[in-house]
Design a protein around this motif. Structure first.
Motif, PDB file in Angstrom:
ATOM      1  N   ASP A  63       0.817  -1.225   0.000  1.00 56.94           N
ATOM      2  CA  ASP A  63       0.000   0.000   0.000  1.00 56.94           C
ATOM      3  C   ASP A  63       0.847   1.270   0.000  1.00 56.94           C
ATOM      4  OD1 ASP A  63       0.905   0.240   2.623  1.00 56.94           O
ATOM      5  OD2 ASP A  63      -1.085   0.602   3.479  1.00 56.94           O
ATOM      6  N   SER A  64       2.148   1.122  -0.309  1.00 56.58           N
ATOM      7  CA  SER A  64       3.014   2.302  -0.337  1.00 56.58           C
ATOM      8  C   SER A  64       4.163   2.074  -1.305  1.00 56.58           C
ATOM      9  CB  SER A  64       3.596   2.584   1.054  1.00 56.58           C
ATOM     10  OG  SER A  64       4.493   1.549   1.451  1.00 56.58           O
ATOM     11  N   ALA A  78      -3.899   2.432   0.594  1.00 59.27           N
ATOM     12  CA  ALA A  78      -3.643   3.749   0.015  1.00 59.27           C
ATOM     13  C   ALA A  78      -4.963   4.440  -0.299  1.00 59.27           C
ATOM     14  CB  ALA A  78      -2.819   3.608  -1.261  1.00 59.27           C
ATOM     15  N   LEU A 104       0.406   5.759  -7.641  1.00 52.50           N
ATOM     16  CA  LEU A 104       1.131   4.716  -6.929  1.00 52.50           C
ATOM     17  C   LEU A 104       1.235   3.446  -7.775  1.00 52.50           C
ATOM     18  CD1 LEU A 104       2.523   3.648  -4.430  1.00 52.50           C
ATOM     19  CD2 LEU A 104       0.267   3.249  -3.392  1.00 52.50           C
TER      20      LEU A 104
END
Length: 377
Positions: free
Chosen positions: A118-119, A152, A160
């Motif tokens: 998520d990053s 996110a 992303l």
């Protein structure tokens, strides 16, 4: 209410309580029911193993049509892979390099392993280890759809996702979320509305990503309350219910099951009756999960579990080794009675027990270690 449970025998002797007994017939019925609910929509079923933590239960789910399983930790994936489960999604961001190395080893062993991210920092770490280990790790991008835990923000998903696809050793195959039971940002008992909203949010997000040139194959959503409705949404490809295999008191209040379909019950012994309206059992917070507290919206549960056969009794409070149950003063409970209690939340209750007793169709109880219990890392 009085008398010992007629099921409290194991290999010809009394069960030592507190213990957790799982009804095999009800397990099979619950597995079949969920498979039938999602089948008409062509959506894949990938159950979460956090509820049972048992490879044999995962195998039953696969035999009934599930395409793989979901876990939360790499250690759980290792337990399941070690028992022959070959398609596993770790629906959690894996950040520690040592854990990514373990993921790479599982992937290189021939199973399909998918991990959450998520990053950008998390993706870079996955990429670095994958390249070093000579692996290509499949990932899904987790999106926050309102629960505000991992995931996110949806409005950052395109940027992303593009950054992730530019990294070596990593393959972005889909998106996923966990939302619970929410509508318009608030908790609800309307699980159908919650599932439809969850599915639409994610299907819309996938459409935006695809329009930006990002190949999104899997759109994975759903919990036990919301999976059936989310499966109806065009664009959703997979649902991940967990609790449904055993069911629990929480699911009965959501209206997706009834108490007689709850496959897991704690057996506990009355060890004291100090007052006419109070009995004490030998199970407390080391036996029953306390993460689903009584009295909170939207469930407003009374106590920490349902005392089978006595709807008026309330498991009001617990210490580590004691459970305090308010009963009618004229009830017939006696010291030594064995009672059954359906916990509010079965998943975290299972994780408190080193083993469970599986009640077979013949009535025989089989003692089984909870293989993935305590796999926190």
């Amino acid at each position: 209410m009085s008398g010992k449970s007629t099921e409290a025998l194991y290999e010809g002797r009394e069960l030592e309580t507190p213990c957790l007994v799982i009804d095999s017939n009800l397990v099979n019925a619950n597995i079949a029911a969920m498979a039938e609910k999602v089948k008409p929509f062509g959506v894949k079923l990938r159950p979460h193993a956090k509820t049972h933590k048992l490879p044999e239960m995962a195998a039953r789910q696969l035999a009934a049509g599930a395409i793989g399983i979901t876990v939360a930790k790499i250690s759980e994936a290792e337990v399941m892979a070690g028992s022959g489960i070959s398609d596993i999604f770790v629906a959690y961001p894996i950040i520690a390099k040592s854990k990514i190395e373990r993921a790479a080893r599982l992937s290189l062993s021939g199973i399909r392993l998918i991990i959450g991210v998520d990053s950008l920092e998390g993706a870079k770490r996955i990429s670095e280890v994958a390249v070093r280990e000579g692996a290509e790790l499949e990932v899904r991008l987790e999106l926050d759809t309102g629960l505000k835990r991992t995931g996110a923000a949806i409005d950052t998903a395109v940027q992303l996702a593009k950054q992730i696809t530019e990294l070596e050793g990593i393959k972005l195959s889909g998106i996923f979320t966990y939302r619970g039971t929410m509508v318009a940002g608030a908790s609800t008992l309307d699980v159908r509305a919650a599932g439809l909203e969850e599915g639409r949010l994610m299907a819309d997000a996938a459409a935006v990503l695809r329009s930006a040139g990002i190949a999104i194959h899997d759109v994975s959503v759903g919990s036990s309350p919301t999976s059936a409705a989310a499966a109806e949404v065009e664009g959703v490809t997979e649902v991940r219910p967990g609790t449904y295999i055993y069911q629990d008191r929480m699911q009965t209040v959501f209206g997706i099951t009834t108490l007689d379909h709850c496959a897991g019950a704690v057996h506990a012994t009355v060890v004291s009756r100090p007052l006419p309206d109070l009995i004490i059992i030998d199970g407390g917070s080391k036996t029953f999960a306390t993460d689903v507290q009584p009295g909170h919206a939207p469930l407003f549960l009374k106590g920490f579990g349902n005392i089978v056969g006595d709807p008026d009794a309330v498991l009001e409070r617990m210490n580590e080794e004691h459970g305090m149950i308010h009963v009618n003063p004229d009830s017939a409970y006696q010291v030594g009675d064995v009672i059954r209690i359906i916990p509010n939340h079965i998943c975290s209750t299972v994780n408190l027990h080193n083993f469970v007793y599986i009640k077979e169709a013949t009535g025989v109880l089989r003692k089984t270690s909870v293989a993935a219990r305590g796999m926190l890392e």
